[in-house]
Design a protein around this motif. Structure first.
Motif, PDB file in Angstrom:
ATOM      1  N   PHE A  23      17.700  -1.918 -54.868  1.00  0.00           N
ATOM      2  CA  PHE A  23      16.330  -2.097 -54.570  1.00  0.00           C
ATOM      3  C   PHE A  23      15.945  -2.918 -53.455  1.00  0.00           C
ATOM      4  O   PHE A  23      14.807  -2.806 -52.710  1.00  0.00           O
ATOM      5  CB  PHE A  23      15.687  -2.942 -56.127  1.00  0.00           C
ATOM      6  CG  PHE A  23      14.513  -3.807 -55.869  1.00  0.00           C
ATOM      7  CD1 PHE A  23      13.212  -3.407 -55.593  1.00  0.00           C
ATOM      8  CD2 PHE A  23      14.881  -5.228 -55.887  1.00  0.00           C
ATOM      9  CE1 PHE A  23      12.187  -4.177 -55.400  1.00  0.00           C
ATOM     10  CE2 PHE A  23      13.522  -6.050 -55.912  1.00  0.00           C
ATOM     11  CZ  PHE A  23      12.423  -5.483 -55.628  1.00  0.00           C
ATOM     12  N   GLU A  24      16.825  -4.155 -53.374  1.00  0.00           N
ATOM     13  CA  GLU A  24      16.289  -5.213 -52.130  1.00  0.00           C
ATOM     14  C   GLU A  24      16.768  -4.429 -50.829  1.00  0.00           C
ATOM     15  O   GLU A  24      16.090  -4.731 -49.969  1.00  0.00           O
ATOM     16  CB  GLU A  24      17.199  -6.253 -52.479  1.00  0.00           C
ATOM     17  CG  GLU A  24      17.053  -7.254 -53.672  1.00  0.00           C
ATOM     18  CD  GLU A  24      18.123  -8.229 -53.928  1.00  0.00           C
ATOM     19  OE1 GLU A  24      17.533  -9.212 -54.689  1.00  0.00           O
ATOM     20  OE2 GLU A  24      19.047  -8.218 -53.050  1.00  0.00           O
ATOM     21  N   PHE A  50      14.211  -0.290 -59.156  1.00  0.00           N
ATOM     22  CA  PHE A  50      13.867  -1.537 -60.023  1.00  0.00           C
ATOM     23  C   PHE A  50      13.520  -1.187 -61.546  1.00  0.00           C
ATOM     24  O   PHE A  50      14.088  -1.867 -62.351  1.00  0.00           O
ATOM     25  CB  PHE A  50      12.815  -2.608 -59.638  1.00  0.00           C
ATOM     26  CG  PHE A  50      12.891  -3.929 -60.126  1.00  0.00           C
ATOM     27  CD1 PHE A  50      13.673  -4.958 -59.393  1.00  0.00           C
ATOM     28  CD2 PHE A  50      12.179  -4.262 -61.079  1.00  0.00           C
ATOM     29  CE1 PHE A  50      13.635  -6.290 -60.033  1.00  0.00           C
ATOM     30  CE2 PHE A  50      12.116  -5.451 -61.694  1.00  0.00           C
ATOM     31  CZ  PHE A  50      13.248  -6.391 -61.120  1.00  0.00           C
TER      32      PHE A  50
ATOM     33  N   PHE B  23       4.386  -6.463 -51.617  1.00  0.00           N
ATOM     34  CA  PHE B  23       5.625  -5.958 -52.209  1.00  0.00           C
ATOM     35  C   PHE B  23       6.944  -6.111 -51.308  1.00  0.00           C
ATOM     36  O   PHE B  23       7.867  -6.775 -51.778  1.00  0.00           O
ATOM     37  CB  PHE B  23       5.373  -4.383 -52.385  1.00  0.00           C
ATOM     38  CG  PHE B  23       6.610  -3.731 -52.209  1.00  0.00           C
ATOM     39  CD1 PHE B  23       7.542  -3.521 -53.381  1.00  0.00           C
ATOM     40  CD2 PHE B  23       7.025  -2.890 -51.152  1.00  0.00           C
ATOM     41  CE1 PHE B  23       8.748  -2.954 -53.341  1.00  0.00           C
ATOM     42  CE2 PHE B  23       8.015  -2.341 -51.172  1.00  0.00           C
ATOM     43  CZ  PHE B  23       8.983  -2.188 -52.220  1.00  0.00           C
ATOM     44  N   GLU B  24       6.752  -5.811 -49.884  1.00  0.00           N
ATOM     45  CA  GLU B  24       7.768  -6.277 -49.025  1.00  0.00           C
ATOM     46  C   GLU B  24       8.072  -7.702 -49.161  1.00  0.00           C
ATOM     47  O   GLU B  24       9.522  -7.991 -49.211  1.00  0.00           O
ATOM     48  CB  GLU B  24       7.593  -5.734 -47.743  1.00  0.00           C
ATOM     49  CG  GLU B  24       7.215  -4.103 -47.514  1.00  0.00           C
ATOM     50  CD  GLU B  24       6.843  -3.544 -46.360  1.00  0.00           C
ATOM     51  OE1 GLU B  24       6.720  -2.523 -46.010  1.00  0.00           O
ATOM     52  OE2 GLU B  24       6.421  -4.458 -45.238  1.00  0.00           O
ATOM     53  N   ALA B  27       9.971  -8.536 -52.326  1.00  0.00           N
ATOM     54  CA  ALA B  27      11.336  -7.919 -52.412  1.00  0.00           C
ATOM     55  C   ALA B  27      12.064  -9.031 -51.547  1.00  0.00           C
ATOM     56  O   ALA B  27      13.431  -9.205 -51.892  1.00  0.00           O
ATOM     57  CB  ALA B  27      11.135  -6.721 -51.915  1.00  0.00           C
ATOM     58  N   SER B  30      13.066 -11.959 -53.034  1.00  0.00           N
ATOM     59  CA  SER B  30      14.158 -11.603 -54.191  1.00  0.00           C
ATOM     60  C   SER B  30      15.577 -11.432 -53.474  1.00  0.00           C
ATOM     61  O   SER B  30      16.457 -12.127 -54.134  1.00  0.00           O
ATOM     62  CB  SER B  30      13.795 -10.345 -54.846  1.00  0.00           C
ATOM     63  OG  SER B  30      14.901  -9.622 -55.504  1.00  0.00           O
ATOM     64  N   GLY B  43      11.809  -9.509 -58.204  1.00  0.00           N
ATOM     65  CA  GLY B  43      11.889  -8.182 -58.167  1.00  0.00           C
ATOM     66  C   GLY B  43      10.859  -7.431 -59.026  1.00  0.00           C
ATOM     67  O   GLY B  43      10.153  -6.649 -58.666  1.00  0.00           O
ATOM     68  N   ALA B  46       7.665  -7.808 -57.294  1.00  0.00           N
ATOM     69  CA  ALA B  46       7.383  -7.097 -56.252  1.00  0.00           C
ATOM     70  C   ALA B  46       7.197  -5.474 -56.619  1.00  0.00           C
ATOM     71  O   ALA B  46       6.240  -4.880 -56.117  1.00  0.00           O
ATOM     72  CB  ALA B  46       8.631  -6.888 -55.442  1.00  0.00           C
TER      73      ALA B  46
END
Lengths: 218, 218
Positions: A23-24, A50, B23-24, B27, B30, B43, B46
């Motif tokens: 995901f990351e 995710f 979102f970016e 993340a 995270s 996460g 995000a």
């Protein structure tokens, strides 16, 4: 019986932390994608990864487990892999998504026959990217077409990815013998089977080389 | 009528690209979170922000629009903001999430009364982080408690975030007069209302300062 369930919870933890990492990494690729369309596609892929993690968390919780505890043994090797293979640009980010995606799929295909049905479904379901599966490869082809002179540099990076992945995998095998026996089909036989692990890694390396040749990064 | 619908599609585009950016950024936070529990929470936040984007995309498509085209005017200012305010560490990443989240919520509260019901619902629904809303602030409190001497440096970074946000917002106002008239409650009256824009920005800056004082970053 307790061994099987330990191994299953360890497998869930491994797949969960790998999903979190996927995901990351996918979100990070989205953040540096040159086109908004690419951001949308990679963002969707990241969010989907995710979601897999959420499902693994629920499966573990239903069995009285805890996802954070189950993931703990895999944090150092997965983070170590990411730390040593940080992509420096968009093309490297795509190579990493393709290489890791390929290794994970090959690994899953190798170990799936040794798993009970529930574990197998969890593993295969968690790495299924559906219709988005081919997108990073398609974007990489586009990036290579636009900058063919990058192929040599990217091929070197892909080799580094494999080397680092195998070295961290060996670390996991050494630290998690119960899981390793399960994955190599030697559950309950005790002791490390270095030959089985070595064979598995050699096959993964072979698939990796074939995949790179196909992409044009041999 | 066509003006309203243009403004609505522009608002959707702005909120969509802001959601993609959120979102970016979430993340990315995270990815550098020191604890696995924090990774799981950020996460989830995000992924939720990406879900908002999917809903905006569907709303635009239902009206015959296209999310990529609608987002296009906002790519340069939002990317510019992110480029000039790249967090250098975990604490800065949290400050950015808190500051931007606060600015977005204040901005939405300011412009909501000027919007038709459909646009208002879209805007407010897209920024609603639900039970996760307070998490970045909670993590930031923890980071500040662990490293109180970072407060001065982080306060400076927070001021830079505000300055860059307002400067990019002015850029959007100048380039998107139809949207700007809508957001400042002057739809159809024509011409830029620099006073209304200036007042709005001053109020946002005031809320920002109050929020920082509350966090301990004044």
């Amino acid at each position: 019986m307790s061994t099987t369930s330990d191994a299953q919870s360890q497998l869930l933890g491994l797949v969960a932390y790998a999903s979190l990492s996927a995901f990351e990494q996918t979100a990070a690729a989205s953040a540096i994608a040159p086109q908004v369309e690419q951001k949308l596609v990679l963002g969707r892929l990241a969010a989907q990864r995710f979601t897999h993690l959420g499902r693994l968390e629920a499966t573990l919780a239903a069995a009285g487990g805890d996802v954070t505890r189950a993931m703990a043994p895999f944090v150092t090797p997965v983070d170590g892999f990411n730390h040593h293979t940080r992509p420096e640009d968009w093309a490297q980010a795509l190579v990493k998504l393709c290489v890791v995606g390929g290794l994970v799929a090959d690994f899953a295909a190798e170990v799936a026959p040794h798993l009970d049905e529930a574990s197998r479904d969890i593993l295969l379901g968690s790495i299924d990217d559906g219709e988005l599966a081919a997108e990073p490869g398609r974007m990489l082809s586009g990036a290579l077409a636009a900058e063919p002179e990058a192929a040599g540099r990217l091929a070197m990076y892909a080799r580094r990815l494999l080397g680092e992945a195998l070295s961290q995998a060996q670390r996991v095998c050494a630290a998690q013998p119960v899981l390793t026996e399960q994955l190599t089909g030697r559950a309950g036989q005790g002791g490390e089977d270095l030959a089985a692990i070595g064979d598995l890694m050699a096959r993964l390396a072979g698939h990796h080389a074939a995949r790179l040749a196909e992409i044009g990064l041999a």
